[in-house]
Design a protein around this motif. Structure first.
Motif, PDB file in Angstrom:
ATOM      1  N   VAL A 251     -23.877 -24.335 -24.741  1.00  0.00           N
ATOM      2  CA  VAL A 251     -24.133 -25.158 -26.121  1.00  0.00           C
ATOM      3  C   VAL A 251     -23.422 -26.506 -26.437  1.00  0.00           C
ATOM      4  O   VAL A 251     -23.993 -27.504 -26.917  1.00  0.00           O
ATOM      5  CB  VAL A 251     -23.399 -24.353 -27.181  1.00  0.00           C
ATOM      6  CG1 VAL A 251     -23.151 -24.830 -28.622  1.00  0.00           C
ATOM      7  CG2 VAL A 251     -24.163 -22.811 -27.462  1.00  0.00           C
ATOM      8  N   GLU A 252     -22.426 -26.919 -25.589  1.00  0.00           N
ATOM      9  CA  GLU A 252     -21.717 -28.144 -25.616  1.00  0.00           C
ATOM     10  C   GLU A 252     -22.685 -29.098 -24.881  1.00  0.00           C
ATOM     11  O   GLU A 252     -22.885 -30.298 -25.333  1.00  0.00           O
ATOM     12  CB  GLU A 252     -20.623 -27.985 -24.770  1.00  0.00           C
ATOM     13  CG  GLU A 252     -19.488 -27.200 -25.334  1.00  0.00           C
ATOM     14  CD  GLU A 252     -19.421 -25.655 -25.125  1.00  0.00           C
ATOM     15  OE1 GLU A 252     -20.608 -25.292 -24.379  1.00  0.00           O
ATOM     16  OE2 GLU A 252     -18.853 -24.913 -25.707  1.00  0.00           O
ATOM     17  N   GLU A 253     -23.587 -28.715 -23.796  1.00  0.00           N
ATOM     18  CA  GLU A 253     -24.565 -29.828 -23.157  1.00  0.00           C
ATOM     19  C   GLU A 253     -25.538 -29.933 -23.978  1.00  0.00           C
ATOM     20  O   GLU A 253     -26.049 -31.085 -24.330  1.00  0.00           O
ATOM     21  CB  GLU A 253     -24.904 -29.174 -21.910  1.00  0.00           C
ATOM     22  CG  GLU A 253     -25.935 -29.956 -21.140  1.00  0.00           C
ATOM     23  CD  GLU A 253     -26.317 -29.704 -20.038  1.00  0.00           C
ATOM     24  OE1 GLU A 253     -27.177 -30.124 -19.187  1.00  0.00           O
ATOM     25  OE2 GLU A 253     -25.868 -28.270 -19.540  1.00  0.00           O
ATOM     26  N   LEU A 254     -26.051 -28.707 -24.681  1.00  0.00           N
ATOM     27  CA  LEU A 254     -27.037 -28.988 -25.789  1.00  0.00           C
ATOM     28  C   LEU A 254     -26.867 -29.970 -26.994  1.00  0.00           C
ATOM     29  O   LEU A 254     -27.677 -30.971 -27.303  1.00  0.00           O
ATOM     30  CB  LEU A 254     -27.522 -27.628 -26.227  1.00  0.00           C
ATOM     31  CG  LEU A 254     -28.685 -27.659 -27.383  1.00  0.00           C
ATOM     32  CD1 LEU A 254     -29.734 -28.436 -26.851  1.00  0.00           C
ATOM     33  CD2 LEU A 254     -28.935 -26.136 -27.960  1.00  0.00           C
ATOM     34  N   VAL A 255     -25.723 -29.895 -27.251  1.00  0.00           N
ATOM     35  CA  VAL A 255     -25.120 -30.733 -28.402  1.00  0.00           C
ATOM     36  C   VAL A 255     -25.084 -32.301 -27.965  1.00  0.00           C
ATOM     37  O   VAL A 255     -25.711 -33.004 -28.540  1.00  0.00           O
ATOM     38  CB  VAL A 255     -23.782 -30.493 -29.009  1.00  0.00           C
ATOM     39  CG1 VAL A 255     -23.100 -31.382 -29.829  1.00  0.00           C
ATOM     40  CG2 VAL A 255     -23.906 -29.149 -29.846  1.00  0.00           C
ATOM     41  N   ARG A 256     -24.514 -32.384 -26.755  1.00  0.00           N
ATOM     42  CA  ARG A 256     -24.415 -33.935 -26.231  1.00  0.00           C
ATOM     43  C   ARG A 256     -25.917 -34.360 -25.964  1.00  0.00           C
ATOM     44  O   ARG A 256     -26.192 -35.665 -26.453  1.00  0.00           O
ATOM     45  CB  ARG A 256     -23.858 -33.808 -24.985  1.00  0.00           C
ATOM     46  CG  ARG A 256     -22.149 -33.531 -24.863  1.00  0.00           C
ATOM     47  CD  ARG A 256     -21.633 -34.088 -23.583  1.00  0.00           C
ATOM     48  NE  ARG A 256     -22.109 -33.285 -22.574  1.00  0.00           N
ATOM     49  CZ  ARG A 256     -21.567 -31.915 -22.121  1.00  0.00           C
ATOM     50  NH1 ARG A 256     -20.672 -31.424 -22.748  1.00  0.00           N
ATOM     51  NH2 ARG A 256     -22.140 -31.468 -20.971  1.00  0.00           N
ATOM     52  N   VAL A 257     -26.754 -33.407 -25.370  1.00  0.00           N
ATOM     53  CA  VAL A 257     -28.184 -34.051 -25.292  1.00  0.00           C
ATOM     54  C   VAL A 257     -28.830 -34.404 -26.708  1.00  0.00           C
ATOM     55  O   VAL A 257     -29.751 -35.366 -26.813  1.00  0.00           O
ATOM     56  CB  VAL A 257     -29.277 -32.841 -24.717  1.00  0.00           C
ATOM     57  CG1 VAL A 257     -30.740 -33.418 -24.598  1.00  0.00           C
ATOM     58  CG2 VAL A 257     -28.468 -32.880 -23.106  1.00  0.00           C
TER      59      VAL A 257
END
Length: 505
Positions: A258-264
């Motif tokens: 989820v954290e990586e998805l938010v950054r992307v």
């Protein structure tokens, strides 16, 4: 050139833009004094009536060169500067441009700071262009020499505006000025700007050599260029957004958390909207913001939010892009939830909720690799088959669930209990103090000996527990096999007991 920045900017950049505007006002005053000193040419009102409406229109249709979020543009309004410098005296030309351009830029639909900067930069650049044309001008207006003079003034205007814009953008983004000046779009913009200046010279030359009604026809190719530039800009924005959305889809699909998805999403969203910062947050858009809700499928609310662009067309493009990005993000959140749920189910015993054999083996291998001091307890239920045969499989399942619950409570927070299959359980236990594993084994035997109150009736079982402590050369299979062998020793001895693996020797 010029800027088109809608975000709120640091104070240093705002101060720089204000200083540029103040210098533009100084140029306006100086142009007025120069005009009076030159004799107050009476054609001022005629020149203003001709150029002011055109300046208002042309400032709204720049040609973007380096992208919709960039600060580099090819403006069409300065074509009037070179029309005026060709057909009028320099003092009148400069004063007319200042009076016409300042309101046109200040009433534009960009952010207020950008309007202020563009107004000041246009007058400063026009002053330098006027000085160049005045310095090297010729008596023959309609001649190749005069055209070259106008082009020299146009180059001066463009370089001046480019440098001022590069400094302003570099201060805002805290980047070196040379990076902005070496942008490939700057060279392309310069070439296009010289073509724009040529239109201004052409209109003035026709106005001088032919009747006025013929000169007005030069506005036709000018308007064609403006319309083409507007259409090209819209098409360029569309292509850029499509490319950015495609790249976002690829990177969003590759996100594993989820954290990586938010950054992307935030990174590509910021590139999608018109020079503004897009963020993923749990609150909906507020005043002067636009956004779209994202269905994250985790029971919590998320919104994609960006500042509202004051340009109506840019605002509409931003809203479409945000909705498209929100759709991609919603699908990605759903994929992550399904993946996490699938992974969790692959490591959990569906009956008892304890970790399964696969999860237990992984945890044991991890502990061995770390060199941690651990103990392994192998637990087998004595008398389970009799309960299963007499009270039924549902009662057997209920007993396994209750046994798992007792193991959780008995082992404590630091242990890792798991169901290996059937009526066999195992525990990874931190072996921090002497006798810890033995005490836990005793507690396990005692807790499982307490009668079970099942729906089908009461049942009593016992447990056989094998214990082994880790040694330097052990691997996961060795530890589990040694604990298993110790458990069978306890079972052969009658069960309801625990045995240390070392006691087998």
């Amino acid at each position: 050139m010029g800027t088109d920045r809608a975000r709120r900017r640091p104070s240093a950049s705002a101060l720089l833009d204000s200083a540029v505007f103040a210098l533009g006002l100084v140029v306006l005053v100086g142009a007025g004094l120069w005009w009076r000193e030159a004799g107050s040419d009476g054609r001022l009102l005629h020149a203003l009536a001709l150029t002011a409406p055109l300046a208002w229109v042309l400032t709204r249709f720049p040609l973007m060169v380096t992208g919709m979020a960039s600060g580099i543009q090819v403006p069409f309004a300065p074509v009037l500067v070179f029309f005026l410098l060709t057909g009028y005296d320099p003092p009148l030309a400069l004063l007319t441009w200042c009076v016409a351009a300042l309101p046109a830029y200040l009433l534009d639909r960009r952010a207020w700071q950008s309007r202020v900067f563009n107004a000041g930069s246009s007058t400063l650049s026009a002053l330098l262009a006027t000085l160049v044309v005045t310095r090297i001008g010729t008596d023959r207006v309609v001649s190749p020499d005069q055209l070259l003079t106008v082009l020299a003034g146009a180059a001066t205007y463009y370089v001046s505006d480019t440098v001022l814009s590069a400094v302003s953008i570099a201060v805002e983004r805290r980047k070196p000025v040379w990076r902005e000046l070496t942008d490939p779009g700057a060279a392309v913009g310069g070439a296009l700007f010289l073509l724009v200046a040529t239109l201004g010279y052409l209109a003035a030359a026709v106005n001088i050599a032919m009747p006025t009604w013929v000169a007005t026809l030069t506005a036709v190719p000018g308007m064609a260029v403006v319309v083409a530039a507007w259409a090209w800009r819209r098409a360029h924005q569309s292509r850029r957004q499509q490319r950015e959305l495609f790249e976002a889809a690829v990177h969003i699909h590759a996100a594993t958390s989820v954290e990586e998805l938010v950054r992307v999403v935030e990174s590509h969203g910021t590139a999608l909207v018109s020079g503004s910062r897009l963020e993923v947050r749990p609150t909906p858009p507020g005043p002067r913001e636009t956004g779209c809700e994202v269905d994250d499928d985790h029971g919590s609310k998320r919104w994609l939010v960006a500042p509202v662009n004051i340009n109506q067309q840019a605002r509409q493009v931003d809203e479409v892009a945000i909705v498209s990005l929100a759709s991609l993000a919603s699908a990605a959140f759903l994929r992550l939830r399904i993946t996490a749920e699938t992974t969790r189910m692959a490591l959990v015993d569906p009956l008892t909720g304890l970790p399964n054999r696969r999860a237990f083996t992984g945890r044991l291998e991890e502990a061995v690799a770390e060199g941690a001091a651990i103990a392994v307890l192998f637990v087998d239920l004595d008398g389970f088959k009799a309960v299963n045969d007499t009270l039924g499989h549902a009662a057997g399942d209920e007993l396994l669930v209750e046994s798992a619950r007792r193991l959780r409570v008995t082992c404590g927070a630091g242990a890792f209990p798991a169901r290996l299959g059937g009526d066999e359980f195992a525990i990874v236990l931190p072996d921090l103090f002497p006798g810890t594993a033995d005490d836990v084994a005793v507690a396990v035997v005692e807790s499982l000996h307490v009668p079970f109150l099942l729906a089908a009736g009461p049942a009593t079982i016992s447990a056989s527990v094998g214990i082994t402590a880790s040694e330097p050369d052990d691997d996961a299979d060795t530890l589990l096999s040694r604990a298993d062998a110790a458990m069978y020793t306890a079972k052969r001895a009658g069960g309801d007991a625990h045995v240390l693996a070392s006691s087998e020797s």
